[in-house]
Scaffold this active site. Structure first.
Site, PDB file in Angstrom:
ATOM      1  N   PRO A   1      -3.759  42.578  15.389  1.00 33.75           N
ATOM      2  CA  PRO A   1      -2.342  42.949  15.413  1.00 33.75           C
ATOM      3  C   PRO A   1      -1.822  43.067  13.979  1.00 33.75           C
ATOM      4  O   PRO A   1      -2.177  42.253  13.121  1.00 33.75           O
ATOM      5  CB  PRO A   1      -1.671  41.776  16.124  1.00 33.75           C
ATOM      6  CG  PRO A   1      -2.754  40.913  16.667  1.00 33.75           C
ATOM      7  CD  PRO A   1      -4.027  41.267  15.980  1.00 33.75           C
ATOM      8  N   LEU A   2      -1.010  44.076  13.719  1.00 33.43           N
ATOM      9  CA  LEU A   2      -0.514  44.299  12.361  1.00 33.43           C
ATOM     10  C   LEU A   2       0.266  43.110  11.819  1.00 33.43           C
ATOM     11  O   LEU A   2       0.230  42.814  10.633  1.00 33.43           O
ATOM     12  CB  LEU A   2       0.345  45.560  12.308  1.00 33.43           C
ATOM     13  CG  LEU A   2      -0.434  46.881  12.307  1.00 33.43           C
ATOM     14  CD1 LEU A   2       0.510  48.068  12.290  1.00 33.43           C
ATOM     15  CD2 LEU A   2      -1.394  46.953  11.120  1.00 33.43           C
ATOM     16  N   CYS A   3       0.978  42.389  12.736  1.00 32.58           N
ATOM     17  CA  CYS A   3       1.764  41.256  12.234  1.00 32.58           C
ATOM     18  C   CYS A   3       0.851  40.136  11.727  1.00 32.58           C
ATOM     19  O   CYS A   3       1.191  39.429  10.783  1.00 32.58           O
ATOM     20  CB  CYS A   3       2.750  40.760  13.289  1.00 32.58           C
ATOM     21  SG  CYS A   3       1.962  40.180  14.780  1.00 32.58           S
ATOM     22  N   THR A   4      -0.334  39.984  12.363  1.00 29.05           N
ATOM     23  CA  THR A   4      -1.292  39.001  11.857  1.00 29.05           C
ATOM     24  C   THR A   4      -1.727  39.381  10.448  1.00 29.05           C
ATOM     25  O   THR A   4      -1.756  38.555   9.537  1.00 29.05           O
ATOM     26  CB  THR A   4      -2.534  38.935  12.771  1.00 29.05           C
ATOM     27  OG1 THR A   4      -2.144  38.426  14.032  1.00 29.05           O
ATOM     28  CG2 THR A   4      -3.605  38.036  12.179  1.00 29.05           C
TER      29      THR A   4
ATOM     30  N   GLU B   1       1.425  38.940   8.115  1.00 26.43           N
ATOM     31  CA  GLU B   1       2.095  37.648   7.940  1.00 26.43           C
ATOM     32  C   GLU B   1       1.191  36.426   7.970  1.00 26.43           C
ATOM     33  O   GLU B   1       1.341  35.514   7.174  1.00 26.43           O
ATOM     34  CB  GLU B   1       3.180  37.490   9.018  1.00 26.43           C
ATOM     35  CG  GLU B   1       4.385  38.367   8.750  1.00 26.43           C
ATOM     36  CD  GLU B   1       5.181  38.629  10.012  1.00 26.43           C
ATOM     37  OE1 GLU B   1       5.106  37.787  10.941  1.00 26.43           O
ATOM     38  OE2 GLU B   1       5.857  39.666  10.082  1.00 26.43           O
TER      39      GLU B   1
END
Lengths: 494, 449
Positions: free
Chosen positions: B209-212, B215
């Site tokens: 996932p891009l947020c992983t 962030e």
């Protein structure tokens, strides 16, 4: 010349530079370069072993052109060893390729010490020389490793059996879990707490209120999962979903499995009596990943009984999981530290192999009988095993293999049947029989070597050679019997 | 031991299996010299891929009595192939794999003819594939397997009881490897599960996932993908990342190292960076040899009946000890690909253009940019431009007329479908029935007429 690192890139990703260095130091000797042996060496030369020596006294016949890629029309009448060696050299100029035009039997007779110069001989259990037998015969064949003992440096389990010790955390892990309070975290921290910590904490809590035991009945397990669900503060908390999915790891019994315990008990008895007839053929496994049928040695046993507190050594890797960076990295360090400490406690991980002579003269009778009466999976494989041995006895008696030449097939079939019955009775299996179908097929094969079967057997043999030389991964145990009829092949522990 | 004439033949060993009667054999086994000669002369086998599996397969099949082979591969030889693709030498780097592989095997095995095709499998027409007795797959992608599976299944016809008609079954033998593991399987469309029936055997690729990545990176791979997927675009506005460009890879590696240091994550190396970015699958000679040999042996058994066959999926794992296992998977009766076909009822007045629009909205198909083929005739082709121009005038014509006014017939449509934001070429078989036509009844198999 290609940059060797680039050429070997795809395999360096498996066994690393250490493994590659071991291969490049290895010297391999092949006895008899029929298609099976030639294909075995091909795979090793491509991988970059240090040197190969091909020993074969025969000349190339027209028939060899039909099953061996390493000879061609111009080779007919020439030394087979020379032709095979020349082709192999073409594959990789970094390998030193030599050949000796002599029959191996003669060499063994005259100068047995000749073989001690090699790392591994394909086809004598000389001191410190590894030996592997590979043979193809019609639609069957076998591979067998023979060496005194072998130690595995890294077993590299390729999938996590998820040995996370959630049901039996060690003090460092427990303390780390205690440092986190699930109830007072802010929402960002709450959804970034790795499920490992959630489960360790929740299991601890459960044990406290249940006299030290973990959920075991269906109701208890459901209750435990409901408790996890109740801890969620938002629907999108993937870490809690992961915790619920992984909660079965909390329910698993502590320590090693009862089956494994039994094996260990059997082994301990044998090791203590200093018997060289070790239980089964062994590959040996590091850590908690213990394939069945593999015998563990002393040091590992001692570990489980003492430092391990009933657990096998920890493997140490953890899967990726929803988490903040900091908690994940800390968690990873805690598992790594434990794995390293466990590793240091084990002096050696060694596997020993039963000698082929012992297997041939006195196979483990209960195992043999079990295979022979198993109507399901292995009946064809054990049948082939007996018949491969029977055709050798046949050849010793009648100067040719059954069905090797056209004509006289009926006579060969009945002779092979008698030979097989005699062999079974010598092995202590009076009254056991093999199916007519299988005996007929074996005669039909007539000592032929089909290229595809040879390539399969040679592939397996080279794979095992690589594992032995790199000392990574766990080598096969027992005798691998190939069943080319429906591919229900089997490893037999005899 | 006296030498009989048989010992002087290059088929000395193979003859034992092909000339002698046996007990544990396939259904149509008729041993004899004729069988051996037929396999040599008439059996045509297509090998897909001339890589790790393909090189082995060509050698194994050539030495199993097959003399008519063809091979398709769209790649050129690279240095990293040389540790296992044994038909290639350092001097061959840069040449098309199919051509070099075919040449090398023909040089060593006399009597064998191998025709190389340096192209994509999608570039060949359906007719090309229908010509082969057996198709052997040495492919490295799920998409390519899926495509060729649909092609083979498109030849399949069913009788009025929905049983597969034997003469329309195009057998496939599929192999795959990764490191110390591999599989070999037999696909008899309409009889054993096709690739699509058991697509769940191939789990989707892990995507972070891009947020992983942005962030909460945790692993070295997260740091690398951050540099590759996020940081690159931030810094190089508009310039596409090229994995074969050494400078680009070096840049991603350096950025990944910086990020790993920032977050205290171990394990970023240049080699891992290449591995993650290019999705490199580790590969060794021995596993390829094992799996290819199993595939070639099954091909020989399918063609000759000289023994029983694998039923129907073999897995091999040599990483810890040695494990082989045979699993008998079952067909998905509703499979879109190997089943009798998607039933579509149409008005006789519908035009080809309207029909193509309908495919895009059909809930079971969702197929855009469709090309349509009827009994080998191209009704409309989206590409190449020459064909598009030739078939464009059909768009305004009535489909019923274009299909020869039969009440029921089979159409093949190719187009693109999207899944998880990725587009795939897809081939589908449609069972078309026109409403209100008193045609011949029970003509489910009109496609074969």
């Amino acid at each position: 010349m290609a940059e060797p690192k680039t050429k070997y890139d795809r395999q360096l990703r498996i066994w690393g530079e250490q493994g590659q260095a071991a291969l490049e130091k290895a010297s391999i000797c092949l006895l008899n370069c029929g298609p099976t042996g030639s294909e075995t060496l091909k795979n090793l030369v491509l991988g970059g072993v240090g040197s190969i020596t091909v020993i074969d006294g025969s000349k190339v016949e027209v028939g060899d052109l039909g099953n061996n890629f390493m000879v061609d029309e111009s080779s007919v009448g020439q030394s087979k060893a020379k032709c095979v060696c020349a082709f192999l050299q073409e594959l990789n100029d970094a390998v030193k390729a030599k050949f000796i035009e002599e029959y191996p039997e003669a060499l063994i007779e005259t100068t047995p010490s000749f073989f001690s110069q090699f790392t591994l001989v394909v086809a004598l259990r000389e001191a410190n020389v590894m030996l592997i037998f590979a043979r193809s015969y019609g639609l069957t064949g076998f591979v067998r490793i023979s060496l005194k003992e072998h130690s595995v440096i890294e077993s590299k389990p390729d999938h996590f059996l998820d040995d996370l010790r959630l049901n039996n955390p060690w003090p460092e892990l427990r303390r780390f879990a205690e440092s986190i309070d699930l109830d007072t975290q802010d929402s960002v921290a709450h959804k970034h707490t790795p499920y490992v910590l959630i489960l360790v904490k929740m299991a601890e809590q459960w044990a406290k209120s249940h006299g030290g035991s973990l959920p075991s009945t269906r109701e208890e397990k459901k209750e435990f999962k409901d408790l996890l669900k109740a801890k969620m503060v938002a629907m999108d908390e993937d870490n809690y979903k992961e915790a619920i999915e992984a909660s079965f790891k909390v329910f698993a019994p502590r320590g090693i499995s009862p089956d494994l315990q039994q094996i260990l008990n059997d082994n301990r008895a044998e090791v203590d009596s200093n018997s060289s007839d070790f239980w089964g053929d062994g590959g040996c496994s590091e850590g908690s990943f213990i394939p069945s049928g593999i015998s563990l040695l002393h040091s590992n046993l001692e570990f489980i009984a003492n430092q391990g507190g009933g657990e096998a050594p920890l493997e140490g890797s953890i899967p990726d999981m929803t988490s903040s960076t900091e908690l994940y990295v800390n968690l990873q360090n805690i598992y790594q530290a434990k794995a390293e400490a466990d590793f240091l406690s084990i002096e050696q991980r060694v596997c020993r192999y039963r000698s082929i002579e012992d297997e041939f003269n006195s196979p483990i009778l209960p195992e043999l009988q079990k295979y022979l009466t198993d109507e399901d999976y292995s009946s064809v494989a054990i049948g082939f095993y007996i018949l491969i041995r029977a055709v050798d006895r046949f050849a010793a008696n009648y100067n040719s293999f059954p069905g090797q030449f056209d004509g006289g097939m009926d006579e060969d079939i009945s002779r092979l049947k008698t030979t097989a019955v005699g062999l079974l009775s010598d092995l202590g299996c009076n009254g056991s029989t093999l199916t007519e179908d299988l005996i007929n097929e074996m005669c039909r094969f007539g000592a032929s070597e089909l290229h595809a079967v040879a390539a399969f057997i040679g592939g397996i043999a080279s794979q095992e050679v690589i594992k032995l030389i790199t000392r990574q991964f766990v080598p096969m145990s027992g005798t691998f019997v190939f069943n080319g009829i429906d591919h229900k092949s089997q490893l037999l522990s005899l | 031991m006296a030498e009989t004439p048989a010992q002087l033949s290059r088929s000395r060993d193979l003859d034992k299996l092909l000339l002698r009667p046996g007990n544990l054999i396939g259904a149509n086994f008729e041993p004899g010299e004729e069988l051996r000669d037929d396999i040599g002369k008439y059996a045509k086998v297509l090998v897909l891929g001339a890589g790790g599996l393909g090189c082995e397969l060509l050698k194994d099949l050539a030495l199993s009595g097959f003399q008519n082979l063809e091979v398709i591969d769209m790649d050129r030889i690279e240095v990293t192939n040389l540790n296992r693709q044994f038909l290639f030498r350092f001097e061959d780097v840069g040449k098309p794999k199919a051509e070099v592989a075919a040449k090398r095997v023909m040089e060593r095995v006399s009597g064998v003819n191998i025709k190389p095709h340096y192209c994509r499998i999608e570039d060949k027409e359906l007719d090309f594939y229908s010509d082969f007795s057996i198709i052997v797959l040495g492919l490295d992608s799920i998409e390519a397997r899926s495509y060729i599976n649909a092609v083979a299944c498109s030849f399949l016809e069913y009788d009025s009881d929905d049983n597969a008609r034997e003469e329309t079954i195009k057998p496939m033998v599929d192999g795959g490897t990764e490191g110390f593991k591999g599989h070999a399987r037999i696909i008899l469309p309409g009889v054993t599960p096709c690739f699509e029936c058991t697509i769940w055997l191939f789990p989707p690729q892990v995507k972070f996932p891009l947020c992983t990545l942005a962030e909460t990176p945790r692993t070295a791979a997260h740091c690398i993908e951050y540099a590759h997927l996020i940081k690159w675009d931030e810094v190089h506005s508009g310039k596409a990342f090229d994995p074969d460009e050494a400078e680009h890879m070096k840049w991603v590696y350096n950025e990944a190292v910086k990020r790993a240091v920032l977050f205290g994550i171990p394990g970023v190396t240049f080699s891992l960076t290449q591995g993650v970015v290019k999705n490199i699958i580790p590969a060794i000679a021995s596993t390829n040899a094992i799996i290819s040999a199993a595939c070639a042996l099954e091909t020989l058994k399918l063609a000759s009946g000289c023994s029983k066959t694998l039923s129907n999926y073999l897995t091999y794992n040599g990483a810890e000890g040695l494990h082989t296992k045979v699993t008998e998977f079952v067909r998905d009766k509703d499979c879109l690909v190997c089943g009798p076909g998607v039933l579509i009822e149409l008005e006789t007045s519908i035009t080809l253009q309207k029909f193509i629009d309908l495919l895009e909205e059909h809930p079971k198909l969702l197929l855009s940019k469709a090309s349509v083929t009827h009994q080998g005739n191209n009704l409309y082709m989206q590409a190449p431009p020459v064909l598009e121009e030739m078939t464009r005038s059909n768009l305004n014509q009535v489909l019923f007329d274009l299909m020869g006014k039969t009440a029921k017939s089979i159409l093949h449509v190719t187009g693109t479908t999207s899944k998880n934001d990725k587009k795939f070429s897809t081939l589908r078989k449609l069972r078309v029935v026109f409403k209100g036509v008193d045609g011949v009844t029970d003509m489910d198999t009109a496609g074969g007429a």
